[in-house]
Write a protein that holds these residues in place. Structure first.
Motif, PDB file in Angstrom:
ATOM      1  N   ARG A  59      -8.230   1.813  -8.890  1.00  0.00           N
ATOM      2  CA  ARG A  59      -8.654   2.454  -7.646  1.00  0.00           C
ATOM      3  C   ARG A  59      -9.255   1.434  -6.681  1.00  0.00           C
ATOM      4  NH1 ARG A  59     -10.487   6.485 -11.490  1.00  0.00           N
ATOM      5  NH2 ARG A  59      -8.990   8.205 -11.509  1.00  0.00           N
ATOM      6  N   VAL A  60      -9.988   0.475  -7.206  1.00  0.00           N
ATOM      7  CA  VAL A  60     -10.539  -0.586  -6.356  1.00  0.00           C
ATOM      8  C   VAL A  60      -9.405  -1.403  -5.746  1.00  0.00           C
ATOM      9  CG1 VAL A  60     -11.900  -2.705  -6.347  1.00  0.00           C
ATOM     10  CG2 VAL A  60     -12.735  -0.692  -7.573  1.00  0.00           C
ATOM     11  N   GLU A  61      -8.415  -1.724  -6.563  1.00  0.00           N
ATOM     12  CA  GLU A  61      -7.236  -2.439  -6.066  1.00  0.00           C
ATOM     13  C   GLU A  61      -6.565  -1.659  -4.940  1.00  0.00           C
ATOM     14  OE1 GLU A  61      -2.622  -3.217  -7.506  1.00  0.00           O
ATOM     15  OE2 GLU A  61      -4.128  -2.668  -8.993  1.00  0.00           O
ATOM     16  N   ALA A  62      -6.420  -0.367  -5.146  1.00  0.00           N
ATOM     17  CA  ALA A  62      -5.753   0.468  -4.145  1.00  0.00           C
ATOM     18  C   ALA A  62      -6.562   0.550  -2.853  1.00  0.00           C
ATOM     19  CB  ALA A  62      -5.513   1.861  -4.713  1.00  0.00           C
ATOM     20  N   ALA A  63      -7.878   0.666  -2.978  1.00  0.00           N
ATOM     21  CA  ALA A  63      -8.726   0.776  -1.790  1.00  0.00           C
ATOM     22  C   ALA A  63      -8.608  -0.456  -0.906  1.00  0.00           C
ATOM     23  CB  ALA A  63     -10.170   1.009  -2.198  1.00  0.00           C
ATOM     24  N   ALA A  64      -8.376  -1.612  -1.505  1.00  0.00           N
ATOM     25  CA  ALA A  64      -8.276  -2.857  -0.742  1.00  0.00           C
ATOM     26  C   ALA A  64      -7.014  -2.910   0.119  1.00  0.00           C
ATOM     27  CB  ALA A  64      -8.305  -4.047  -1.698  1.00  0.00           C
ATOM     28  N   LEU A  65      -6.081  -1.996  -0.107  1.00  0.00           N
ATOM     29  CA  LEU A  65      -4.849  -1.970   0.679  1.00  0.00           C
ATOM     30  C   LEU A  65      -5.046  -1.348   2.054  1.00  0.00           C
ATOM     31  CD1 LEU A  65      -2.398  -0.825  -2.142  1.00  0.00           C
ATOM     32  CD2 LEU A  65      -2.634  -3.139  -1.198  1.00  0.00           C
ATOM     33  N   VAL A  66      -6.169  -0.706   2.281  1.00  0.00           N
ATOM     34  CA  VAL A  66      -6.424  -0.064   3.574  1.00  0.00           C
ATOM     35  C   VAL A  66      -6.920  -1.120   4.550  1.00  0.00           C
ATOM     36  CG1 VAL A  66      -7.656   1.751   4.794  1.00  0.00           C
ATOM     37  CG2 VAL A  66      -6.965   2.095   2.413  1.00  0.00           C
ATOM     38  N   THR A  67      -6.070  -1.476   5.509  1.00  0.00           N
ATOM     39  CA  THR A  67      -6.415  -2.516   6.475  1.00  0.00           C
ATOM     40  C   THR A  67      -6.360  -2.042   7.922  1.00  0.00           C
ATOM     41  OG1 THR A  67      -4.116  -3.304   6.504  1.00  0.00           O
ATOM     42  CG2 THR A  67      -5.637  -4.343   4.926  1.00  0.00           C
ATOM     43  N   ALA A 172      -5.986   9.115  -7.441  1.00  0.00           N
ATOM     44  CA  ALA A 172      -6.264   8.220  -6.319  1.00  0.00           C
ATOM     45  C   ALA A 172      -5.921   6.832  -6.816  1.00  0.00           C
ATOM     46  CB  ALA A 172      -7.724   8.315  -5.895  1.00  0.00           C
ATOM     47  N   THR A 173      -4.883   6.216  -6.261  1.00  0.00           N
ATOM     48  CA  THR A 173      -4.366   4.983  -6.835  1.00  0.00           C
ATOM     49  C   THR A 173      -3.484   4.272  -5.820  1.00  0.00           C
ATOM     50  OG1 THR A 173      -3.256   4.049  -8.783  1.00  0.00           O
ATOM     51  CG2 THR A 173      -2.313   6.062  -7.843  1.00  0.00           C
ATOM     52  N   ARG A 174      -2.880   3.186  -6.251  1.00  0.00           N
ATOM     53  CA  ARG A 174      -1.919   2.482  -5.401  1.00  0.00           C
ATOM     54  C   ARG A 174      -0.628   3.281  -5.350  1.00  0.00           C
ATOM     55  NH1 ARG A 174       2.138  -1.682  -6.715  1.00  0.00           N
ATOM     56  NH2 ARG A 174       2.562  -2.975  -4.859  1.00  0.00           N
ATOM     57  N   GLY A 175      -0.154   3.555  -4.149  1.00  0.00           N
ATOM     58  CA  GLY A 175       1.141   4.171  -3.965  1.00  0.00           C
ATOM     59  C   GLY A 175       2.146   3.130  -3.504  1.00  0.00           C
ATOM     60  N   VAL A 219       6.495  -2.623  -8.397  1.00  0.00           N
ATOM     61  CA  VAL A 219       5.856  -1.496  -9.077  1.00  0.00           C
ATOM     62  C   VAL A 219       5.028  -2.020 -10.240  1.00  0.00           C
ATOM     63  CG1 VAL A 219       6.286   0.610 -10.397  1.00  0.00           C
ATOM     64  CG2 VAL A 219       7.660   0.093  -8.358  1.00  0.00           C
ATOM     65  N   ARG A 220       3.776  -1.528 -10.329  1.00  0.00           N
ATOM     66  CA  ARG A 220       2.865  -1.993 -11.370  1.00  0.00           C
ATOM     67  C   ARG A 220       2.252  -0.804 -12.115  1.00  0.00           C
ATOM     68  NH1 ARG A 220       1.409  -5.751  -7.035  1.00  0.00           N
ATOM     69  NH2 ARG A 220      -0.544  -4.656  -6.554  1.00  0.00           N
ATOM     70  N   ARG A 221       1.642  -1.107 -13.237  1.00  0.00           N
ATOM     71  CA  ARG A 221       0.993  -0.081 -14.051  1.00  0.00           C
ATOM     72  C   ARG A 221      -0.008   0.712 -13.211  1.00  0.00           C
ATOM     73  NH1 ARG A 221      -2.451  -1.146 -19.589  1.00  0.00           N
ATOM     74  NH2 ARG A 221      -0.367  -1.526 -20.393  1.00  0.00           N
ATOM     75  N   GLY A 222       0.015   2.030 -13.384  1.00  0.00           N
ATOM     76  CA  GLY A 222      -0.932   2.901 -12.704  1.00  0.00           C
ATOM     77  C   GLY A 222      -0.550   3.296 -11.293  1.00  0.00           C
ATOM     78  N   ASP A 223       0.569   2.794 -10.808  1.00  0.00           N
ATOM     79  CA  ASP A 223       1.037   3.171  -9.465  1.00  0.00           C
ATOM     80  C   ASP A 223       1.611   4.583  -9.467  1.00  0.00           C
ATOM     81  OD1 ASP A 223       0.437   0.640  -8.541  1.00  0.00           O
ATOM     82  OD2 ASP A 223       2.524  -0.072  -8.564  1.00  0.00           O
ATOM     83  N   ILE A 224       1.666   5.173  -8.285  1.00  0.00           N
ATOM     84  CA  ILE A 224       2.494   6.353  -8.052  1.00  0.00           C
ATOM     85  C   ILE A 224       3.614   5.932  -7.124  1.00  0.00           C
ATOM     86  CG2 ILE A 224       2.610   8.615  -6.943  1.00  0.00           C
ATOM     87  CD1 ILE A 224      -0.157   9.177  -8.096  1.00  0.00           C
ATOM     88  N   VAL A 225       4.823   6.128  -7.562  1.00  0.00           N
ATOM     89  CA  VAL A 225       6.007   5.742  -6.802  1.00  0.00           C
ATOM     90  C   VAL A 225       6.481   6.945  -5.988  1.00  0.00           C
ATOM     91  CG1 VAL A 225       8.390   4.958  -6.949  1.00  0.00           C
ATOM     92  CG2 VAL A 225       6.667   4.009  -8.499  1.00  0.00           C
ATOM     93  N   VAL A 226       6.690   6.735  -4.702  1.00  0.00           N
ATOM     94  CA  VAL A 226       7.215   7.768  -3.815  1.00  0.00           C
ATOM     95  C   VAL A 226       8.635   7.364  -3.435  1.00  0.00           C
ATOM     96  CG1 VAL A 226       6.919   9.020  -1.653  1.00  0.00           C
ATOM     97  CG2 VAL A 226       4.902   8.259  -2.939  1.00  0.00           C
ATOM     98  N   ASP A 316       6.539  -2.777   9.537  1.00  0.00           N
ATOM     99  CA  ASP A 316       5.736  -3.979   9.255  1.00  0.00           C
ATOM    100  C   ASP A 316       5.989  -4.584   7.876  1.00  0.00           C
ATOM    101  OD1 ASP A 316       4.366  -2.327   7.485  1.00  0.00           O
ATOM    102  OD2 ASP A 316       2.509  -2.283   8.627  1.00  0.00           O
ATOM    103  N   GLY A 317       6.885  -3.986   7.095  1.00  0.00           N
ATOM    104  CA  GLY A 317       7.253  -4.574   5.817  1.00  0.00           C
ATOM    105  C   GLY A 317       6.237  -4.402   4.712  1.00  0.00           C
ATOM    106  N   ARG A 318       5.242  -3.511   4.914  1.00  0.00           N
ATOM    107  CA  ARG A 318       4.252  -3.228   3.859  1.00  0.00           C
ATOM    108  C   ARG A 318       4.568  -1.884   3.238  1.00  0.00           C
ATOM    109  NH1 ARG A 318      -1.124  -2.391   4.577  1.00  0.00           N
ATOM    110  NH2 ARG A 318      -0.870  -1.740   6.736  1.00  0.00           N
ATOM    111  N   TYR A 319       4.848  -1.873   1.955  1.00  0.00           N
ATOM    112  CA  TYR A 319       5.301  -0.651   1.295  1.00  0.00           C
ATOM    113  C   TYR A 319       4.304  -0.124   0.268  1.00  0.00           C
ATOM    114  CZ  TYR A 319       9.806  -1.151   3.558  1.00  0.00           C
ATOM    115  OH  TYR A 319      10.803  -1.237   4.500  1.00  0.00           O
ATOM    116  N   ASP A 320       3.115  -0.743   0.169  1.00  0.00           N
ATOM    117  CA  ASP A 320       2.099  -0.200  -0.731  1.00  0.00           C
ATOM    118  C   ASP A 320       0.895   0.259   0.074  1.00  0.00           C
ATOM    119  OD1 ASP A 320       1.311  -2.778  -0.076  1.00  0.00           O
ATOM    120  OD2 ASP A 320       0.738  -3.343  -2.113  1.00  0.00           O
ATOM    121  N   PHE A 321       0.126   1.165  -0.501  1.00  0.00           N
ATOM    122  CA  PHE A 321      -0.927   1.849   0.229  1.00  0.00           C
ATOM    123  C   PHE A 321      -1.843   2.549  -0.770  1.00  0.00           C
ATOM    124  CE2 PHE A 321       3.166   3.952   0.107  1.00  0.00           C
ATOM    125  CZ  PHE A 321       2.904   5.124  -0.591  1.00  0.00           C
ATOM    126  N   LEU A 322      -2.992   2.966  -0.281  1.00  0.00           N
ATOM    127  CA  LEU A 322      -3.871   3.832  -1.068  1.00  0.00           C
ATOM    128  C   LEU A 322      -3.332   5.252  -0.977  1.00  0.00           C
ATOM    129  CD1 LEU A 322      -6.481   4.667  -2.581  1.00  0.00           C
ATOM    130  CD2 LEU A 322      -7.620   4.734  -0.345  1.00  0.00           C
TER     131      LEU A 322
END
Length: 344
Positions: A59-67, A172-175, A219-226, A316-322
């Protein structure tokens, strides 16, 4: 035989495939369940399945994706104009006002000093629009998630073990968006960013999408793939048609090993049924569900709307997010409506 040999990627599977034997659905399902199974992985009493892959560090990793602070709802509307046609008593939401502004104007609500208000109620199946499938939703050979007897888990009182309320604070994780429709369109001779109905998405298609989109879509462990196939885009443009239960692009049965190996927490698509339809076997119904939910303990999301998010990611070429996608804590439910939010 390579993985590419196991399915053509067009909804048709090779007749000699070790993964998809069209004339032997039961044997294929049993073999896949035996080879790819998480029973006991988190203990005999586990109720979360692959949500166990989401921990505090994730979750901390995912939160850092919000820029930028951009926020996208990945939910379809919940209204009477939805996709459902009544199959298995699945109807669209019925929204009824129990108090209105008219009542307030007329002063017949019984409140003092000019106070007025509005109230409403909604009646709907929990699987009628954007939703999670819970772990009590699908069984395999009479068994629910973690090898429990289906009748011991879900009764007329609801899911007594893995009710959706157990996941209320977990998602709540990296998407990661895999926009398969947009990425593969040019290679398929399409310019609309939409996969055709009946298109079976194989592990090779998923990897090709990742390669084309770039490092942020690894794709990494704990992600949710959309997964965006583009079918919902088509339905919004052309009308629902047979969106609910008809032919659709979706994941091939041959993706079960990928779903297991990737250790994702969940996966969601913009289609009614997650997997390719028609299914890849003679006389089968949703065989990938039969592996994913009761055997892998994998949370499945259906009827999500990733279109606006897909435009932003492509720009913008960014495909990961919280991603936050909490189900409603409906005690004993085997699924739940959800309003997923992607934060970038």
């Amino acid at each position: 035989m390579t993985a590419q040999d196991t399915a053509t990627g067009t909804g048709e599977s090779a007749t000699d495939s070790p993964v998809v034997r069209r004339d032997d659905p039961l044997g294929s399902i049993r073999a896949m369940a035996a080879a790819h199974n998480n029973w006991g992985r988190w203990g005999a009493d586990d109720v979360l399945g692959t949500l166990n892959f989401i921990d505090a560090a994730k979750r901390v990793e995912a939160a850092a994706l919000v820029t930028t602070g951009e926020a996208f709802s990945l939910s379809q509307p919940f209204d009477t104009n939805g996709p459902q046609k009544g199959w298995r008593r699945r109807t669209n939401p019925v929204h009824t006002m129990t108090d209105t502004g008219v009542d307030a104007e007329r002063g017949n609500q019984g409140f003092p000093h000019g106070f007025g208000g509005a109230d409403d109620v909604i009646a709907m199946p929990l699987q009628c629009s954007t939703q999670w499938d819970g772990l009590g939703h699908i069984f395999d050979q009479g068994k629910a998630w973690n090898g429990r007897a289906a009748g011991d888990v879900v009764t007329s009182e609801g899911d007594l073990v893995t009710g959706i309320e157990t996941a209320a604070a977990k998602i709540a994780t990296r998407g990661v968006l895999l926009d398969v429709g947009r990425a593969l369109g040019p290679e398929l001779g399409r310019t609309d960013g939409e996969l055709p109905d009946g298109f079976a998405i194989t592990p090779e298609h998923l990897q090709r999408t990742i390669d084309l989109q770039g490092p942020s879509s690894q794709v990494r462990r704990g992600d949710i793939v959309v997964i965006r196939t583009g079918q919902y885009t088509r339905a919004r443009r052309d009308g629902w048609g047979d969106y609910a239960g008809g032919s659709a692009p979706g994941l091939s049965f041959s993706t079960a090993p990928w779903l297991h190996r990737s250790e994702i927490a969940g996966i969601a698509t913009d289609t009614w049924g997650f997997e390719v339809r028609p299914n890849e076997f003679d006389a089968a119904f949703q065989p990938l569900h039969q592996i994913a939910i009761p055997n892998l303990g994998l949370f499945l999301g259906e009827m999500w709307d990733p279109d606006a998010l897909g435009e932003a990611c492509a720009a913008d070429g960014r495909y990961d997010f919280l991603l936050t996608a909490a189900p409603l804590p409906i005690t004993g439910a085997v699924g739940s409506p959800v309003n997923p939010i992607a934060l970038r």
